[in-house]
Scaffold this motif. Structure first.
Motif, PDB file in Angstrom:
ATOM      1  N   LYS A  49      17.385   3.536  41.188  1.00  0.00           N
ATOM      2  CA  LYS A  49      16.304   4.480  41.428  1.00  0.00           C
ATOM      3  C   LYS A  49      16.123   5.518  40.403  1.00  0.00           C
ATOM      4  O   LYS A  49      14.994   5.961  40.356  1.00  0.00           O
ATOM      5  CB  LYS A  49      16.936   5.176  42.739  1.00  0.00           C
ATOM      6  CG  LYS A  49      16.833   4.343  44.014  1.00  0.00           C
ATOM      7  CD  LYS A  49      17.480   5.019  45.298  1.00  0.00           C
ATOM      8  CE  LYS A  49      17.466   4.247  46.605  1.00  0.00           C
ATOM      9  NZ  LYS A  49      18.184   4.721  47.690  1.00  0.00           N
ATOM     10  N   SER A  50      17.241   5.647  39.414  1.00  0.00           N
ATOM     11  CA  SER A  50      16.911   6.664  38.448  1.00  0.00           C
ATOM     12  C   SER A  50      16.195   6.010  37.589  1.00  0.00           C
ATOM     13  O   SER A  50      15.253   6.723  36.629  1.00  0.00           O
ATOM     14  CB  SER A  50      18.290   6.970  37.854  1.00  0.00           C
ATOM     15  OG  SER A  50      18.159   7.856  36.706  1.00  0.00           O
ATOM     16  N   VAL A  51      16.277   4.598  37.118  1.00  0.00           N
ATOM     17  CA  VAL A  51      15.474   3.995  36.329  1.00  0.00           C
ATOM     18  C   VAL A  51      14.017   3.842  36.536  1.00  0.00           C
ATOM     19  O   VAL A  51      13.023   3.960  35.832  1.00  0.00           O
ATOM     20  CB  VAL A  51      15.752   2.283  36.122  1.00  0.00           C
ATOM     21  CG1 VAL A  51      15.005   1.539  35.406  1.00  0.00           C
ATOM     22  CG2 VAL A  51      17.378   2.299  35.388  1.00  0.00           C
ATOM     23  N   ALA A  52      13.860   3.918  37.887  1.00  0.00           N
ATOM     24  CA  ALA A  52      12.489   3.784  38.562  1.00  0.00           C
ATOM     25  C   ALA A  52      11.913   5.307  38.263  1.00  0.00           C
ATOM     26  O   ALA A  52      10.622   5.357  38.499  1.00  0.00           O
ATOM     27  CB  ALA A  52      12.301   3.493  40.246  1.00  0.00           C
ATOM     28  N   GLY A  53      12.640   6.354  38.104  1.00  0.00           N
ATOM     29  CA  GLY A  53      12.284   7.604  38.047  1.00  0.00           C
ATOM     30  C   GLY A  53      12.345   8.534  39.207  1.00  0.00           C
ATOM     31  O   GLY A  53      11.731   9.695  39.196  1.00  0.00           O
ATOM     32  N   PHE A  54      12.910   7.990  40.258  1.00  0.00           N
ATOM     33  CA  PHE A  54      13.204   8.831  41.547  1.00  0.00           C
ATOM     34  C   PHE A  54      14.216  10.091  41.422  1.00  0.00           C
ATOM     35  O   PHE A  54      14.298  10.703  42.197  1.00  0.00           O
ATOM     36  CB  PHE A  54      13.445   7.922  42.659  1.00  0.00           C
ATOM     37  CG  PHE A  54      12.188   7.003  42.929  1.00  0.00           C
ATOM     38  CD1 PHE A  54      10.867   7.322  42.969  1.00  0.00           C
ATOM     39  CD2 PHE A  54      12.546   5.674  43.193  1.00  0.00           C
ATOM     40  CE1 PHE A  54       9.917   6.335  43.238  1.00  0.00           C
ATOM     41  CE2 PHE A  54      11.551   4.663  43.375  1.00  0.00           C
ATOM     42  CZ  PHE A  54      10.072   5.039  43.215  1.00  0.00           C
ATOM     43  N   ILE A  55      15.186   9.457  40.314  1.00  0.00           N
ATOM     44  CA  ILE A  55      16.514  10.528  40.311  1.00  0.00           C
ATOM     45  C   ILE A  55      16.490  11.023  38.975  1.00  0.00           C
ATOM     46  O   ILE A  55      16.707   9.902  38.043  1.00  0.00           O
ATOM     47  CB  ILE A  55      17.556   9.838  41.050  1.00  0.00           C
ATOM     48  CG1 ILE A  55      17.289   9.671  42.617  1.00  0.00           C
ATOM     49  CG2 ILE A  55      18.888  10.780  40.877  1.00  0.00           C
ATOM     50  CD1 ILE A  55      18.681   8.608  43.088  1.00  0.00           C
ATOM     51  N   GLU A  56      16.733  12.204  38.645  1.00  0.00           N
ATOM     52  CA  GLU A  56      17.048  12.474  37.348  1.00  0.00           C
ATOM     53  C   GLU A  56      18.435  12.490  37.148  1.00  0.00           C
ATOM     54  O   GLU A  56      19.283  13.019  37.753  1.00  0.00           O
ATOM     55  CB  GLU A  56      16.196  13.906  37.086  1.00  0.00           C
ATOM     56  CG  GLU A  56      16.422  14.375  35.518  1.00  0.00           C
ATOM     57  CD  GLU A  56      16.009  15.573  35.412  1.00  0.00           C
ATOM     58  OE1 GLU A  56      16.023  16.072  34.016  1.00  0.00           O
ATOM     59  OE2 GLU A  56      15.076  16.267  36.156  1.00  0.00           O
ATOM     60  N   PRO A  57      18.885  12.054  35.824  1.00  0.00           N
ATOM     61  CA  PRO A  57      20.460  11.692  35.387  1.00  0.00           C
ATOM     62  C   PRO A  57      21.000  13.326  35.227  1.00  0.00           C
ATOM     63  O   PRO A  57      20.103  13.952  34.818  1.00  0.00           O
ATOM     64  CB  PRO A  57      20.398  11.332  34.158  1.00  0.00           C
ATOM     65  CG  PRO A  57      19.142  10.322  34.217  1.00  0.00           C
ATOM     66  CD  PRO A  57      18.152  10.888  34.833  1.00  0.00           C
ATOM     67  N   SER A  58      22.094  13.454  35.507  1.00  0.00           N
ATOM     68  CA  SER A  58      22.925  14.765  35.323  1.00  0.00           C
ATOM     69  C   SER A  58      23.080  14.903  33.811  1.00  0.00           C
ATOM     70  O   SER A  58      23.169  15.716  33.210  1.00  0.00           O
ATOM     71  CB  SER A  58      24.034  15.018  36.359  1.00  0.00           C
ATOM     72  OG  SER A  58      25.050  13.997  36.230  1.00  0.00           O
ATOM     73  N   ASP A  59      23.597  13.706  33.380  1.00  0.00           N
ATOM     74  CA  ASP A  59      23.894  13.495  31.840  1.00  0.00           C
ATOM     75  C   ASP A  59      23.283  12.142  31.368  1.00  0.00           C
ATOM     76  O   ASP A  59      23.211  11.238  32.096  1.00  0.00           O
ATOM     77  CB  ASP A  59      25.158  13.435  31.725  1.00  0.00           C
ATOM     78  CG  ASP A  59      25.925  14.868  32.008  1.00  0.00           C
ATOM     79  OD1 ASP A  59      25.591  15.910  31.184  1.00  0.00           O
ATOM     80  OD2 ASP A  59      26.854  14.906  32.890  1.00  0.00           O
ATOM     81  N   GLY A  60      23.074  12.168  30.211  1.00  0.00           N
ATOM     82  CA  GLY A  60      22.646  10.760  29.663  1.00  0.00           C
ATOM     83  C   GLY A  60      20.859  10.818  29.508  1.00  0.00           C
ATOM     84  O   GLY A  60      20.278  11.502  29.795  1.00  0.00           O
ATOM     85  N   GLU A  61      20.589   9.585  29.168  1.00  0.00           N
ATOM     86  CA  GLU A  61      19.188   9.400  29.128  1.00  0.00           C
ATOM     87  C   GLU A  61      18.648   7.904  29.345  1.00  0.00           C
ATOM     88  O   GLU A  61      19.540   6.988  29.136  1.00  0.00           O
ATOM     89  CB  GLU A  61      18.606   9.675  27.685  1.00  0.00           C
ATOM     90  CG  GLU A  61      17.149   9.821  27.641  1.00  0.00           C
ATOM     91  CD  GLU A  61      16.577  10.322  26.232  1.00  0.00           C
ATOM     92  OE1 GLU A  61      16.206  10.853  25.886  1.00  0.00           O
ATOM     93  OE2 GLU A  61      17.477   9.643  25.042  1.00  0.00           O
TER      94      GLU A  61
END
Length: 284
Positions: free
Chosen positions: A66-78
């Motif tokens: 879901k983070s790769v999909a853009g729904f969740i922003e990482p707390s750290d990293g990119e």
């Protein structure tokens, strides 16, 4: 400490990564505390990969997708896709989820496949209809273009969801345990059809599963994530098995070795040479 056994395959090293996940940690809040879902996960996905995120329930693999999909922003990293930082959802990343009830029941199969093309203004109606019919043909549902979702089996609904995703022609297709809700025979059939479709279209796939057997059938590269919080346990470039291999000795031996890699907690993993494993990178 990382140990690398044998080099990465020449085909991977000759290409630039399409998806680059760099030390991504993901967190979510509960009423009691902040929970870390993944910790400093890194991996690269190359064009044409069938890359599988494999791990037990609660290791953060679906959260990572879901983070790769853009729904969740990482707390750290990119996370970067084709060199661009992922900060929000976009049509270059289409997700197929586990449940297929997201198909609007008042739209026909063809209208369901057309809908994101029209809503995103990717194509005008005539071109969207042509593309929808093209991908319905690819998944064997051209004859059901005018049917409604409630008349379809679970496997057919899965095929509609895949056709709808591929019709958008994303840079990467994201699949979150897409066949988990299907019965065993239908699930096996869908795995087979997914591989046949990949042979024809050669899309790039990021696939989440907790099934070792499914990972070995679907993936050409597998990232093993530890139990919560998810950390990279190992990364495998494996010769893919086909569905006819499931009961074989080689398949069972490989599945058992992956199970040991996933759940061995002493940090002293012993990896013997195995022709099924082209490359294994272990992270402790």
């Amino acid at each position: 400490m990382n140990a690398v056994l044998q080099g990465h395959t020449a085909s991977a090293s000759a290409l630039a990564a399409l998806l680059h996940v760099d030390k991504v940690s993901l967190e979510y809040k509960t009423p009691q505390r902040v929970v870390r879902a993944t910790h400093e996960v890194s991996f690269d996905v190359y064009p044409g990969d069938r890359f599988v995120l494999l791990g037990p329930s609660g290791c953060g693999k679906s959260t990572l997708l879901k983070s790769v999909a853009g729904f969740i922003e990482p707390s750290d990293g990119e996370i970067r896709l084709d060199g661009q930082r992922v900060s929000e959802p976009g049509p270059d990343r289409i997700v197929v989820f586990q449940e297929f009830d997201q198909l609007p029941p008042w739209k026909t199969v063809k209208q369901n496949v057309m809908f994101p093309l029209l809503a995103s203004r990717t194509l005008k109606r005539r071109e969207a209809e042509e593309r929808a019919l093209h991908y319905l043909e690819k998944v064997g549902l051209a004859a059901f273009a005018d049917a409604y979702p409630h008349t379809l089996s679970g496997g057919m609904k899965a095929r509609v969801a895949i056709a709808r995703a591929l019709a958008m022609q994303p840079k990467i297709l994201l699949m979150d345990e897409p066949f988990a809700a299907l019965d065993a025979l239908t699930r096996r059939k869908m795995q087979e059809e997914l591989l046949q479709l990949w042979d024809e279209v050669r899309f790039t796939l990021l696939f989440v599963t907790h099934s070792i057997e499914e990972a070995l059938v679907v993936g050409n590269r597998i990232l093993l994530l530890s139990p919560h919080p998810g950390r990279v346990r190992a990364e495998i470039n494996a010769h893919p098995f086909d569905l006819n291999s499931l009961g074989g000795v080689d398949f069972q031996h490989t599945a058992q070795r992956i199970h040991r890699l996933l759940f061995d907690e002493d940090g002293e993993l012993q990896v013997e040479p195995d022709l099924r494993f082209q490359d294994i990178r272990i992270s402790n």
